[in-house]
Structure formats: C-alpha cells, structure tokens
Motif scaffolding. Structure first.
Motif, short mmCIF file in Angstrom:
data_model
loop_
_atom_site.label_atom_id
_atom_site.label_comp_id
_atom_site.label_asym_id
_atom_site.label_seq_id
_atom_site.Cartn_x
_atom_site.Cartn_y
_atom_site.Cartn_z
N LEU A 124 0.85 -1.19 0.00
CA LEU A 124 0.00 0.00 0.00
C LEU A 124 0.89 1.24 0.00
O LEU A 124 1.09 1.90 1.01
CB LEU A 124 -0.93 0.01 1.22
CG LEU A 124 -1.80 -1.24 1.44
CD1 LEU A 124 -2.67 -1.06 2.69
CD2 LEU A 124 -2.66 -1.53 0.22
N GLU A 125 1.46 1.56 -1.16
CA GLU A 125 2.42 2.65 -1.26
C GLU A 125 1.78 3.85 -1.95
O GLU A 125 1.15 3.72 -3.01
CB GLU A 125 3.65 2.19 -2.05
CG GLU A 125 4.77 3.22 -2.12
CD GLU A 125 5.99 2.69 -2.87
OE1 GLU A 125 7.01 3.40 -2.90
OE2 GLU A 125 5.91 1.57 -3.42
N PHE A 126 1.96 5.04 -1.36
CA PHE A 126 1.34 6.24 -1.93
C PHE A 126 1.95 7.48 -1.28
O PHE A 126 2.62 7.40 -0.24
CB PHE A 126 -0.18 6.23 -1.67
CG PHE A 126 -0.55 6.21 -0.21
CD1 PHE A 126 -0.86 7.38 0.47
CD2 PHE A 126 -0.58 5.01 0.50
CE1 PHE A 126 -1.19 7.38 1.81
CE2 PHE A 126 -0.90 5.00 1.85
CZ PHE A 126 -1.20 6.17 2.51
N LEU A 127 1.72 8.64 -1.88
CA LEU A 127 2.11 9.92 -1.30
C LEU A 127 1.02 10.39 -0.36
O LEU A 127 -0.17 10.16 -0.60
CB LEU A 127 2.34 10.95 -2.40
CG LEU A 127 3.58 10.79 -3.26
CD1 LEU A 127 3.53 11.75 -4.45
CD2 LEU A 127 4.85 11.02 -2.44
N ALA A 128 1.41 11.07 0.71
CA ALA A 128 0.43 11.50 1.70
C ALA A 128 -0.68 12.36 1.10
O ALA A 128 -1.85 12.24 1.47
CB ALA A 128 1.14 12.28 2.82
N GLY A 129 -0.32 13.20 0.14
CA GLY A 129 -1.32 14.05 -0.49
C GLY A 129 -2.32 13.28 -1.33
O GLY A 129 -3.35 13.84 -1.74
N GLU A 130 -2.04 12.01 -1.61
CA GLU A 130 -2.92 11.17 -2.41
C GLU A 130 -3.68 10.18 -1.54
O GLU A 130 -4.16 9.15 -2.03
CB GLU A 130 -2.10 10.42 -3.46
CG GLU A 130 -1.31 11.35 -4.39
CD GLU A 130 -0.34 10.60 -5.28
OE1 GLU A 130 -0.15 9.38 -5.05
OE2 GLU A 130 0.25 11.21 -6.19
N HIS A 131 -3.81 10.49 -0.25
CA HIS A 131 -4.42 9.55 0.68
C HIS A 131 -5.82 9.13 0.26
O HIS A 131 -6.16 7.93 0.24
CB HIS A 131 -4.46 10.16 2.09
CG HIS A 131 -5.24 9.35 3.07
ND1 HIS A 131 -6.45 9.76 3.58
CD2 HIS A 131 -5.00 8.14 3.64
CE1 HIS A 131 -6.92 8.86 4.41
NE2 HIS A 131 -6.05 7.87 4.47
N ALA A 132 -6.68 10.09 -0.08
CA ALA A 132 -8.06 9.77 -0.44
C ALA A 132 -8.11 8.87 -1.67
O ALA A 132 -8.86 7.87 -1.71
CB ALA A 132 -8.86 11.05 -0.67
N SER A 133 -7.33 9.21 -2.70
CA SER A 133 -7.34 8.38 -3.91
C SER A 133 -6.71 7.02 -3.64
O SER A 133 -7.10 6.02 -4.26
CB SER A 133 -6.59 9.10 -5.04
OG SER A 133 -5.23 9.33 -4.68
N ALA A 134 -5.74 6.96 -2.70
CA ALA A 134 -5.13 5.67 -2.36
C ALA A 134 -6.16 4.75 -1.70
O ALA A 134 -6.20 3.55 -1.98
CB ALA A 134 -3.93 5.89 -1.44
#
Length: 321
Positions: A124-134
C-alpha cells in the motif's frame, strides 16, 4: 509550547476492545518466534519486563553515566539532560522540546514528497497528499502511512537522531549503556470509517511498549496537532507503578476506563502543539494515539534502549518471510 489538557475516554475505545484479541495474538506469533530465533534473550524480557519486581531489578544494573569532557552544541539550545531525566523519573514525560524551524520544515517536506506505506503494508504505497485516492485505489481504510527505512534518506531526520542532547538524556535516564534503537516518521490520516481491526492496529487502546527492559522515546510533531489531528495521550506516573492485573497478562493494551480508573483521569494529558513541538517519554507508561478526525498528522520518533536492536524489520511491520 505543548498544550496538555486532561484526556477523556472515547467511544473508539469500546470499538477497539471488542473481540479479536486471540486473533491479533495469533497473528503476532510468527513475529515473536522470529524475535526468539534472532535474539534468545528477547523471550525472558518479553515475559518478565512487564512485572515491576523484575523491571526494578534490571534498572539496578544500569551503568553509571560518564561525565562529558566538553559540551557539544545542541539544536535544542541549553536544555539540561540531567534535569530532563529527573522529570522523567517523576512523571514519565517531559514536554519542553522544540525543533528549529528549518529542521522541522525539511523533515515535513520529506514526509510530503516521499511515498509512505499504508497500515504497515508495503504493497500500500502512496504519497500523503494522495491519501483519499489511495483508499479508493486499494479499497481499504488507511489510518497510517510509515516511511520505514526511507527516513534515513532525510538529512534533517539524521541530524535530529544524532543531536547530543537526545543521547545525553537517554544515558542520564536509562544508564550509560543507552543506545539509539530506531528513528521513524509516519502519517496518521483522518478516516470516515474504520473497522475493529483497523482501530486495534492503530493503537487506540491505552498500551505500554515492551521492546526492551528500559526504553526512552522522543516524539516531534511535524505538522500542527490540535484535538482533531490525532494528538498523543500519556498517563503520567504509570511508568513506575503498575496494577497487578496489568503485569500478569501478555496483553499490553487495556481499555481507557480501566486504565484511568486506576491511575487517575487527572494523570492523563493530551499533547497538542504547533509543528516542531516535541516531548520525550518513558514508553513503559500507558499511552495511546487518538484518531485523526479532520487533519492528518505527521510525526517523528527517535527511540533509545539498552539491548541489542533488531535489524530485521521496522516498527509495526510484520515478519518478512
């Protein structure tokens, strides 16, 4: 400065303690077995360090602190390690640390620009600003995002862990053998819905850490933290007294009403503050995270202990097979 109003039990505590205890313990067995194979002395620590007689006996083995030949400048100014250690012995926590603005800003930038791993799972890798889309992409509620070993790529984070005040405080409190154990940064994210499994993993129950006989952890807020951003809660004085029930169980997490009824509601403080504020605590004292309701929280931890650190995995990450 850190604002420390009294803490109150929350409904989330009831959710977090409902069922699943045996399931969570069973899931940890592979990790425990790996700990024993890697370091056989881990098992007696795990079993006995939760009891006050054995714990106090181990504190008697602490090596004396050697006097420093010359004072090395600290980014935290003229704070006195001995005075901080004295306060830690009394209450278990000291709340007077502040990161310099450039250091705080650099680590915060790292936290925003570096992908994190959600709920301790590397897939589950993502940028913090993309939390909702993640959350939509993975079909999961994601309450936390850890950077694991990537924090070592941040020069400002390394500067904090190497600051002479931190080691000096650790040695005055834990003994001359105190050593750096871990450095980590992670996000806590707001969530509209969370399962019992999510809440139990996110440490919303009052609990104590049991990774070593003697430990000390420094925490720094890298974003503004108010009551809606998941502030940390600590029960003062619970580091040096322990209800018998809390010693004679393998569980480290306990319901808020049970903890506060014994140690006193006035002993619990909820730690809020501007980005850069920090504190140091003995994590054997009861503490907990709270659910971020509106704003995400970015936090850094630098931990010290007295035993051989594990290099096999990072905080909270399951056993790597």
């Amino acid at each position: 400065m850190l604002d420390a109003p009294k803490s109150q039990p929350q409904d989330l505590e009831t959710i977090a303690r409902s069922g699943g205890v045996l399931r969570r313990m069973a899931a940890r067995i592979p990790t425990y077995l790996t700990d024993v194979r890697e370091n056989p002395v881990w098992l007696p620590m795990f079993l006995l360090a939760r009891t006050m007689p054995f714990r106090k006996a181990h504190w008697l083995t602490a090596k004396p602190v050697r006097s420093s030949a010359g004072a090395t400048p600290s980014m935290f100014g003229n704070l006195q390690a001995k005075a901080i250690a004295t306060e830690l012995r009394r209450t278990g926590i000291f709340v007077g640390l502040t990161l310099p603005a450039p250091i705080q800003e650099e680590i915060a930038r790292f936290g925003h620009e570096t992908p994190c791993f959600g709920n301790f799972e590397r897939r589950l890798e993502f940028l913090a600003g993309e939390h909702a889309s993640a959350e939509r992409r993975f079909g999961r509620t994601i309450l936390s995002g850890h950077h694991f070993e990537r924090v070592l790529q941040c020069d400002a984070a390394i500067a904090v862990q190497r600051d002479p005040l931190l080691l000096d405080v650790a040695r005055h409190y834990l003994g001359g053998e105190a050593k750096l154990i871990t450095t980590r940064t992670w996000w806590s994210f707001p969530a509209k819905s969370a399962s019992e499994s999510d809440l139990s993993r996110a440490s919303f129950k009052f609990h104590f850490d049991l990774d070593d006989w003697r430990m000390l952890k420094f925490f720094f807020y890298l974003s503004d933290v108010d009551a809606d951003a998941g502030p940390h809660v600590y029960v003062r004085g619970s580091h040096n007294r322990r209800r018998l029930k809390h010693q004679l169980t393998l569980l480290v997490g306990h319901p808020a009403d049970e903890v506060l009824s014994f140690y006193g509601e006035d002993s619990a403080i909820t730690l809020t503050g501007k980005a850069g504020t920090g504190f140091v605590e003995d994590p054997f004292g009861f503490h907990r995270g709270t659910l971020a309701k509106q704003s995400p929280r970015l936090m850094m931890e630098v931990g010290f202990g007295v035993s051989k650190p594990s290099k096999r995995r990072y905080h909270g990450e399951p056993t790597i097979r």
